[in-house]
Design a protein around this motif. Structure first.
Motif, PDB file in Angstrom:
ATOM      1  N   LEU A   3      -7.496  -1.952   4.054  1.00  0.00           N
ATOM      2  CA  LEU A   3      -6.996  -1.675   5.402  1.00  0.00           C
ATOM      3  C   LEU A   3      -6.784  -0.187   5.631  1.00  0.00           C
ATOM      4  CD1 LEU A   3      -4.401  -4.582   5.544  1.00  0.00           C
ATOM      5  CD2 LEU A   3      -6.621  -4.505   6.707  1.00  0.00           C
ATOM      6  N   LEU A   4      -6.320   0.520   4.611  1.00  0.00           N
ATOM      7  CA  LEU A   4      -5.984   1.940   4.771  1.00  0.00           C
ATOM      8  C   LEU A   4      -7.200   2.851   4.765  1.00  0.00           C
ATOM      9  CD1 LEU A   4      -2.824   2.139   2.504  1.00  0.00           C
ATOM     10  CD2 LEU A   4      -2.875   2.610   4.963  1.00  0.00           C
ATOM     11  N   VAL A   5      -8.221   2.510   3.960  1.00  0.00           N
ATOM     12  CA  VAL A   5      -9.338   3.454   3.794  1.00  0.00           C
ATOM     13  C   VAL A   5     -10.691   2.847   4.144  1.00  0.00           C
ATOM     14  CG1 VAL A   5      -8.043   4.607   1.971  1.00  0.00           C
ATOM     15  CG2 VAL A   5      -9.832   2.990   1.339  1.00  0.00           C
ATOM     16  N   SER A   6     -10.757   1.555   4.432  1.00  0.00           N
ATOM     17  CA  SER A   6     -11.960   0.862   4.859  1.00  0.00           C
ATOM     18  C   SER A   6     -12.828   0.422   3.698  1.00  0.00           C
ATOM     19  CB  SER A   6     -12.807   1.704   5.813  1.00  0.00           C
ATOM     20  OG  SER A   6     -14.061   1.079   6.054  1.00  0.00           O
ATOM     21  N   ASP A   7     -13.118  -0.853   3.679  1.00  0.00           N
ATOM     22  CA  ASP A   7     -14.023  -1.404   2.680  1.00  0.00           C
ATOM     23  C   ASP A   7     -15.445  -0.915   2.910  1.00  0.00           C
ATOM     24  OD1 ASP A   7     -14.372  -2.894   0.429  1.00  0.00           O
ATOM     25  OD2 ASP A   7     -13.677  -4.762   1.290  1.00  0.00           O
ATOM     26  N   ALA A   8     -15.778  -0.581   4.124  1.00  0.00           N
ATOM     27  CA  ALA A   8     -17.147  -0.186   4.441  1.00  0.00           C
ATOM     28  C   ALA A   8     -17.420   1.286   4.168  1.00  0.00           C
ATOM     29  CB  ALA A   8     -17.448  -0.489   5.915  1.00  0.00           C
ATOM     30  N   TYR A   9     -16.431   2.159   4.407  1.00  0.00           N
ATOM     31  CA  TYR A   9     -16.694   3.589   4.394  1.00  0.00           C
ATOM     32  C   TYR A   9     -15.987   4.356   3.280  1.00  0.00           C
ATOM     33  CZ  TYR A   9     -18.082   2.168   9.063  1.00  0.00           C
ATOM     34  OH  TYR A   9     -18.655   1.498  10.112  1.00  0.00           O
ATOM     35  N   GLY A  10     -14.899   3.805   2.749  1.00  0.00           N
ATOM     36  CA  GLY A  10     -14.182   4.508   1.695  1.00  0.00           C
ATOM     37  C   GLY A  10     -13.279   5.611   2.192  1.00  0.00           C
ATOM     38  N   VAL A  12       0.253   2.910  -2.663  1.00  0.00           N
ATOM     39  CA  VAL A  12       1.034   1.803  -2.101  1.00  0.00           C
ATOM     40  C   VAL A  12       1.583   0.987  -3.252  1.00  0.00           C
ATOM     41  CG1 VAL A  12       0.963  -0.280  -0.688  1.00  0.00           C
ATOM     42  CG2 VAL A  12      -0.364   1.736  -0.005  1.00  0.00           C
ATOM     43  N   GLN A  13       2.863   0.628  -3.146  1.00  0.00           N
ATOM     44  CA  GLN A  13       3.501  -0.167  -4.185  1.00  0.00           C
ATOM     45  C   GLN A  13       4.063  -1.459  -3.588  1.00  0.00           C
ATOM     46  OE1 GLN A  13       6.463   2.344  -6.037  1.00  0.00           O
ATOM     47  NE2 GLN A  13       4.946   3.486  -7.203  1.00  0.00           N
ATOM     48  N   GLY A  14       3.835  -2.559  -4.306  1.00  0.00           N
ATOM     49  CA  GLY A  14       4.470  -3.824  -3.966  1.00  0.00           C
ATOM     50  C   GLY A  14       3.884  -4.575  -2.798  1.00  0.00           C
ATOM     51  N   TYR A  15       2.707  -4.176  -2.314  1.00  0.00           N
ATOM     52  CA  TYR A  15       2.143  -4.830  -1.129  1.00  0.00           C
ATOM     53  C   TYR A  15       1.457  -6.136  -1.507  1.00  0.00           C
ATOM     54  CZ  TYR A  15      -0.738  -5.655   3.000  1.00  0.00           C
ATOM     55  OH  TYR A  15      -1.348  -6.212   4.100  1.00  0.00           O
ATOM     56  N   THR A  16       1.780  -7.198  -0.796  1.00  0.00           N
ATOM     57  CA  THR A  16       1.090  -8.486  -0.970  1.00  0.00           C
ATOM     58  C   THR A  16       0.586  -9.039   0.354  1.00  0.00           C
ATOM     59  OG1 THR A  16       3.097  -9.825  -0.683  1.00  0.00           O
ATOM     60  CG2 THR A  16       2.590  -9.058  -2.926  1.00  0.00           C
ATOM     61  N   GLY A  17       0.909  -8.351   1.452  1.00  0.00           N
ATOM     62  CA  GLY A  17       0.584  -8.867   2.767  1.00  0.00           C
ATOM     63  C   GLY A  17       1.699  -9.697   3.367  1.00  0.00           C
ATOM     64  N   GLU A  18       2.721  -9.967   2.578  1.00  0.00           N
ATOM     65  CA  GLU A  18       3.864 -10.746   3.053  1.00  0.00           C
ATOM     66  C   GLU A  18       5.083  -9.835   3.229  1.00  0.00           C
ATOM     67  OE1 GLU A  18       4.559 -13.850   0.298  1.00  0.00           O
ATOM     68  OE2 GLU A  18       2.642 -14.849   0.664  1.00  0.00           O
ATOM     69  N   GLN A  42     -16.386   0.390  -5.967  1.00  0.00           N
ATOM     70  CA  GLN A  42     -15.441  -0.500  -6.628  1.00  0.00           C
ATOM     71  C   GLN A  42     -14.726  -1.373  -5.612  1.00  0.00           C
ATOM     72  OE1 GLN A  42     -12.814   2.045  -8.889  1.00  0.00           O
ATOM     73  NE2 GLN A  42     -13.937   1.624 -10.764  1.00  0.00           N
ATOM     74  N   GLU A  43     -14.355  -2.550  -6.052  1.00  0.00           N
ATOM     75  CA  GLU A  43     -13.576  -3.449  -5.198  1.00  0.00           C
ATOM     76  C   GLU A  43     -12.223  -2.818  -4.905  1.00  0.00           C
ATOM     77  OE1 GLU A  43     -13.758  -6.420  -2.949  1.00  0.00           O
ATOM     78  OE2 GLU A  43     -14.855  -7.056  -4.713  1.00  0.00           O
ATOM     79  N   LEU A  44     -11.835  -2.812  -3.636  1.00  0.00           N
ATOM     80  CA  LEU A  44     -10.547  -2.252  -3.239  1.00  0.00           C
ATOM     81  C   LEU A  44      -9.473  -3.336  -3.208  1.00  0.00           C
ATOM     82  CD1 LEU A  44     -11.639   0.040  -0.262  1.00  0.00           C
ATOM     83  CD2 LEU A  44     -11.071   0.752  -2.582  1.00  0.00           C
ATOM     84  N   THR A  45      -8.229  -2.928  -3.395  1.00  0.00           N
ATOM     85  CA  THR A  45      -7.117  -3.843  -3.210  1.00  0.00           C
ATOM     86  C   THR A  45      -6.979  -4.168  -1.724  1.00  0.00           C
ATOM     87  OG1 THR A  45      -5.559  -2.015  -2.957  1.00  0.00           O
ATOM     88  CG2 THR A  45      -5.901  -2.876  -5.192  1.00  0.00           C
TER      89      THR A  45
END
Length: 509
Positions: free
Chosen positions: A139-146, A241-247, A131-134
Motif C-alpha cells: 500500500l505504501l510503495v506499490s506492488d507494481a512500481y516499487g 512499519v511495525q505491528g501492522y496486520t490490517g486490523e 521481491q514479494e512485499l508485505t
C-alpha cells in the motif's frame, strides 16, 4: 533500484489463436525441424525498455531469426491462455512477472511451414522479479512500481486541513479516519506558511512543503524523499512499519479506545511533510500511530507517552493517486460500476468536445462534455446504433459492473444479476505516478491524461465508440483514476480540439 513496469504493447495482450494453422507466419520452402528453428532463433536480454543495458536477468528482449523467417512468440499462463508477445523475423518483446512469481520463464517460438504445419520450439530465460512485499508495503510503495508519491490530503476536511491538533482518542480510530472526529483544528498546507504557524517549525524560512502540491516519495527499500511542488528535494530519511496486520487492534495509550490504531509508522526525525509536533517548538517525532492506511490514504497521529484521553496530540493526512494498479484492483480483484453520481443527469457515457477543457476540469466537473446518457438510456433504440447491432445484454443497467483482476490482468463484465457478459485482458501504460503527463493529441492541453488503459476490444462496460457503428476501442486515455473513480476517454488518432470523442465514468462498486 530496479522497478517493475507492467506496461505491455497491445499486441502482447491479444490472445493467440488455439489453431496454429490460422496463424500466417510465412511459408518456408521446406518444413523446419524443431532443432533448426531453435538454433536459428537468437535473443538478447536488457534491463531497460530502450534496450541499451544488457542484463542476464533482463525483462526486455530483442530477437532475430537466421535465416530470416517470420515467427510468432507466445507465452502461456497457468490457465492455459496463450498471449502473443512478439511476431516477425526480428523485433522485441518483454516478460515482466508480477511480484512473487518465478524468475524462470518459458516462451514458445512458432513458425508456419509451407505445407500448413507449424513448427514450435520452447525457450527459457531468467528474468528479474521484484521481491514479494508485505501487505503494508504494497500500500505504501506499490506492488507494481516499487515507489509511490504521497501528498497532502486536502479532500479530507471541508476546510482542507491536513495537519493540526486532535483531542487524543476522543473518538474511535475509525471515526477519526473517516470523518475527522475529535479533531480540534486543521491547517490547510498554505496556512503552514503563516507567521503564527512558523513557531511549530524549527526554522522561519519556508521550505516549499507549505504547498498543496508538495509531495513525498516512499520507496520499497524504506526511503522517504520529500519535495516541494517543483520537484526540489527538501529532505530525506527512512521509514519502517511495525505491528501492522490490517486490523485496528492497538489501544490508545490511555486505554480508552481499545481498537484505536493499525500499527506504528517509524521514521528518522524530520522525514515527512511538515514533520513537526504541534506546539512543540520544532520537535520532530519519529513514532506515529497509523490511523488509516489504504491504497489512497495515510493518516498519522503523534502522541507523547503518557498522554490521556482528549489531551492534545498532532495529526497528519496524506493521499496518493499515484498507484494505478492499487486503485484499480486493490492488488486483488475490484468491482466497478457506472458512476451515476458524476453528473446531475446521471450520464455515464457519451460524447465530449475533445480537450476543450483541462483534464482536471473534465474529471472534476465534466467540463467540455456535450452529452451523457444514463445507463438505462443505452438500451433505447436511438442508442443501439452505437452498439452496431449487438443485443441488449444487461450492461445498460446502473447496477451492471466489471471486475478488474490484478493477478490475471483481466476484465470481466457482468449484468446486475451477476451473469457474465464478456471479458478480456487489460494493461495500464504511460503511467507517471498519477501526474497528468500526457498531452491531448492536438497538443492544446499539455497536462491532459494520466496514462492509458489498453484492453482487448469490448472488455469494458458498453465498450462502444459513440457514433461508431459498433466500433470497440482498445486504447483509452485515463482522465481520472483513484480508489473511487475511473474516467476514460477514447479519441481517434488525429482528432483535434473540440472534435467528437467518447467518454466513460465509473465508480467503485
Amino acid at each position: 533500484m530496479k522497478k517493475i513496469y507492467i506496461a505491455i504493447p497491445l499486441a502482447a495482450m491479444m490472445l493467440a489463436s488455439c489453431d496454429p494453422s490460422e496463424i500466417d507466419l510465412g511459408s518456408p520452402s521446406a518444413a523446419y525441424s524443431e532443432s533448426a528453428l531453435s538454433e536459428g532463433f537468437n535473443f538478447v536480454q536488457y534491463s531497460d525498455e530502450a534496450h541499451t543495458q544488457q542484463a542476464a536477468d533482463g525483462n526486455y528482449f530483442t530477437y532475430a531469426t537466421n535465416p530470416n523467417e517470420p515467427v510468432q512468440i507466445v507465452t502461456v499462463n497457468a490457465d492455459g491462455e496463450e498471449t502473443i508477445i512478439g511476431y516477425g523475423s526480428t523485433g522485441s518483446f518483454k516478460i515482466v512477472p508480477k511480484r512473487g512469481q518465478s524468475s524462470d520463464v518459458q516462451f514458445f517460438v512458432r513458425l508456419k511451414n509451407q505445407d500448413g504445419s507449424v513448427t514450435q520450439t520452447t525457450k527459457t530465460a531468467n528474468v528479474f522479479v521484484p521481491q514479494e512485499l508485505t501487505p503494508e508495503m504494497r500500500l505504501l510503495v506499490s506492488d507494481a512500481y516499487g515507489e509511490k508519491i504521497w501528498t497532502w490530503d486536502t479532500e479530507f476536511r471541508a476546510d482542507e486541513g491536513c495537519w493540526g491538533n486532535i483531542g487524543y482518542a476522543g473518538c474511535s480510530g475509525e471515526e477519526f479516519a473517516t470523518s475527522g472526529s475529535c479533531i480540534w483544528w486543521g491547517a490547510k498546507p498554505e496556512t503552514l506558511a503563516d507567521a503564527d504557524q512558523r513557531g511549530n517549525a524549527d526554522q522561519t524560512e519556508l521550505t516549499g512543503e507549505e504547498d498543496r502540491n508538495a509531495y513525498m516519495v516512499f520507496t520499497e527499500d524504506g526511503k522517504i524523499l520529500t519535495y516541494d511542488a517543483k520537484g526540489k528535494e527538501i529532505r530525506s530519511g527512512r521509514f519502517e512499519v511495525q505491528g501492522y496486520t490490517g486490523e485496528r487492534k492497538y489501544a490508545s495509550i490511555d486505554g480508552s479506545q481499545a481498537a484505536w490504531s493499525l500499527g506504528t509508522f517509524k521514521t528518522t526525525a524530520g522525514s515527512i511533510l511538515f514533520p513537526f509536533k504541534i506546539n512543540g517548538k520544532g520537535a520532530k517525532p519519529t513514532d506515529f500511530e497509523i490511523l488509516q492506511l489504504d491504497a489512497n490514504h495515510l493518516k498519522l497521529v503523534y502522541v507523547a507517552p503518557g498522554t490521556g484521553s482528549w489531551a492534545e496530540a498532532t495529526w497528519w493526512a496524506f493521499k496518493s493517486v499515484g498507484d494505478a494498479e492499487a486503485s484499480l484492483t486493490n492488488f486483488g480483484s475490484k468491482d466497478w460500476t457506472w458512476d451515476t453520481e458524476f453528473r446531475a443527469d446521471e450520464g455515464c457515457w457519451g460524447n465530449i468536445g475533445y480537450a476543450g477543457c483541462s483534464g482536471e476540469e473534465f474529471a472534476a466537473t465534466g467540463g467540455c462534455i456535450w452529452w451523457g446518457g444514463k445507463p438505462e438510456k443505452l438500451a433505447d433504440a436511438d442508442q443501439r446504433a452505437n452498439a452496431g447491432g449487438d443485443p441488449v445484454c444487461g450492461e445498460e443497467n446502473r447496477n451492471a459492473y466489471m471486475t478488474f483482476d490484478w493477478k490475471n490482468s483481466t476484465i470481466s463484465t457482468y449484468d446486475a444479476a451477476g451473469k457474465k457478459i464478456r471479458g478480456g485482458k487489460f494493461a495500464i501504460t504511460n503511467w507517471k505516478n498519477g501526474k497528468r503527463s500526457i498531452s491531448s493529441i492536438d497538443g492544446g492541453q499539455p497536462a491532459w491524461a494520466l496514462g492509458t488503459l489498453e484492453t482487448d476490444p469490448g472488455a469494458i462496460l458498453f465498450p462502444y465508440k459513440i457514433n461508431g457503428g459498433g466500433e470497440k476501442p482498445k486504447s483509452f486515455e485515463i482522465l481520472q483514476l483513484d480508489g473511487n473513480h475511473l474516467k476514460l476517454v477514447y479519441v481517434a488518432p488525429g482528432t483535434g480540439a473540440w472534435a467528437e470523442a467518447t467518454w466513460w465514468a465509473f465508480k467503485k462498486k
